[in-house]
Design an enzyme around this catalytic site. Structure first.
Site, PDB file in Angstrom:
ATOM      1  N   HIS A  12      -2.919  -6.787   6.854  1.00 28.21           N
ATOM      2  CA  HIS A  12      -2.527  -5.209   5.614  1.00 28.21           C
ATOM      3  C   HIS A  12      -1.125  -5.806   5.349  1.00 28.21           C
ATOM      4  O   HIS A  12      -0.448  -4.697   3.983  1.00 28.21           O
ATOM      5  CB  HIS A  12      -3.173  -4.586   5.685  1.00 28.21           C
ATOM      6  N   GLU A 244      -1.792  -0.068  15.425  1.00 28.70           N
ATOM      7  CA  GLU A 244      -2.974  -0.674  14.344  1.00 28.70           C
ATOM      8  C   GLU A 244      -4.211  -1.360  14.539  1.00 28.70           C
ATOM      9  O   GLU A 244      -4.851  -1.147  13.814  1.00 28.70           O
ATOM     10  CB  GLU A 244      -2.240  -0.843  12.854  1.00 28.70           C
TER      11      GLU A 244
HETATM   12  C1  DHB Z   1       4.734  -5.602   7.982  1.00 32.05           C
HETATM   13  C2  DHB Z   1       3.609  -5.192   8.316  1.00 32.05           C
HETATM   14  C3  DHB Z   1       2.690  -4.253   8.548  1.00 32.05           C
HETATM   15  O1  DHB Z   1       1.671  -3.762   8.968  1.00 32.05           O
HETATM   16  C4  DHB Z   1       3.895  -3.073   7.692  1.00 32.05           C
HETATM   17  O2  DHB Z   1       2.961  -2.050   7.416  1.00 32.05           O
HETATM   18  C5  DHB Z   1       5.006  -3.943   6.838  1.00 32.05           C
HETATM   19  C6  DHB Z   1       5.340  -4.467   7.189  1.00 32.05           C
HETATM   20  C7  DHB Z   1       5.739  -6.946   7.942  1.00 32.05           C
HETATM   21  O3  DHB Z   1       4.676  -8.103   8.679  1.00 32.05           O
HETATM   22  O4  DHB Z   1       6.077  -7.305   7.421  1.00 32.05           O
HETATM   23 FE    FE Z   2       1.305  -1.960   8.872  1.00 30.16          FE
END
Ligand code: DHB
Ligand code: FE
Length: 288
Positions: A12, A244
């Protein structure tokens, strides 16, 4: 009766939302990411659900340290895209399905899972980026998401977080809840977040392709074994935000084979690095 026809799993990453919103999808860096979702957008059109039960995590947007529900089900009519610091994403308001959501809340709580019921919940990239990836985002003001969505927020940000086992069992309870809803509805269940990533500290930028691909294999073929992965292994192998991935076990637990039915068909599998700080993983499983 309502039935779950498919589950979808996807990362996400917020930068994906920004790439879409700022018209950068054709840039060389982003092209391979969006190419991995071309099939998925066509599949969504051919397999349009009546409702999406969307498991995601809030990133201190709707909830903060004042209030940390482990599992929260959205029972509202609608959910506004959240302002995550740069203004809300220019995407449609997410319509809910309060009647089905209330039924699921009742059934799952009676199956001994203590859900928090939420009637006001702005939704952040955890929910809107998967919708954008799967549904596309034509630049017209008449665009809206293809169907109502029931947001289901899982705390994977502030410890203690729920175990994979708990999430897998919850998915099974959600399946029973959906299948006891007395209306013919085609429901998708989505598990989002992951794959390996760590956003802070000395290990920031950690990606573990071997872990991610083994997780995808196991999630498909032996989800009960994937559910036994302890949370410390996610953190060690997949980075602090790799946790996650437990949300994917909720969606997987709701598939027919876990309740004694046939194994799902893998309609699509995609994995790509890099995208921002995160490995992009994506699966579509169909109940057969
Ligand atoms: C990123 C990934 C995430 O799951 C998130 O919540 C915030 C940032 C990232 O890869 O930058
Ligand atoms: Fe995230």
């Amino acid at each position: 009766m309502a039935r779950i026809t498919a589950s979808v799993y996807t990362s996400h990453i917020p930068a994906i939302g920004a790439a879409l919103d700022l018209g950068k999808t054709q840039e060389a860096y982003w092209q391979p990411v969006f190419k991995g979702y071309e099939y998925s957008k066509a599949w969504m059109k051919d397999n349009k659900p009546d409702v999406i039960f969307l498991v995601y995590n809030d990133h201190a947007t709707a909830f903060d340290l004042d209030f940390i529900p482990t599992f929260a089900i959205g029972t509202a009519d609608a959910y506004a895209p959240a302002d995550e610091g740069w203004g809300p994403r220019p995407v449609p308001v997410v319509q809910g399905h309060p009647v089905l959501a209330a039924h699921i809340a009742h059934s799952v709580i009676q199956q001994d899972f203590d859900l928090t019921i939420v009637n006001k919940m702005p939704v952040d990239h955890g929910l809107t980026v998967p919708l954008s990836l799967m549904c596309g985002q034509p630049p017209t003001s008449s665009f809206h998401w293809p169907c109502p969505v029931i947001p289901f927020a899982v705390n994977v940000v502030q410890y203690p977080v729920p175990s994979g086992q708990r999430c897998f069992a919850l998915g099974q309870a959600i399946r029973r809840a959906i299948e006891s809803f007395d209306e013919d509805l085609n429901v998708h269940i989505w598990g989002t977040g992951g794959m390996s990533h760590q956003l802070q500290g000395p290990r920031a930028g950690l990606i573990n392709k071997a872990f991610d691909n083994a997780f995808l294999d196991q999630l498909i073929a032996d989800p009960a074994a994937a559910a036994r992965i302890p949370h410390i292994d996610y953190v060690r192998e997949a980075g602090s935000e790799g946790i996650e991935l437990v949300m994917w076990l909720i969606a997987r637990g709701a598939m027919a084979d876990v309740a004694g039915g046939a194994a799902p068909r893998v309609a699509h599998r995609f994995y790509h690095v890099p995208a921002s700080n995160t490995a992009v993983g994506h699966l579509i499983l169909e109940n057969t």
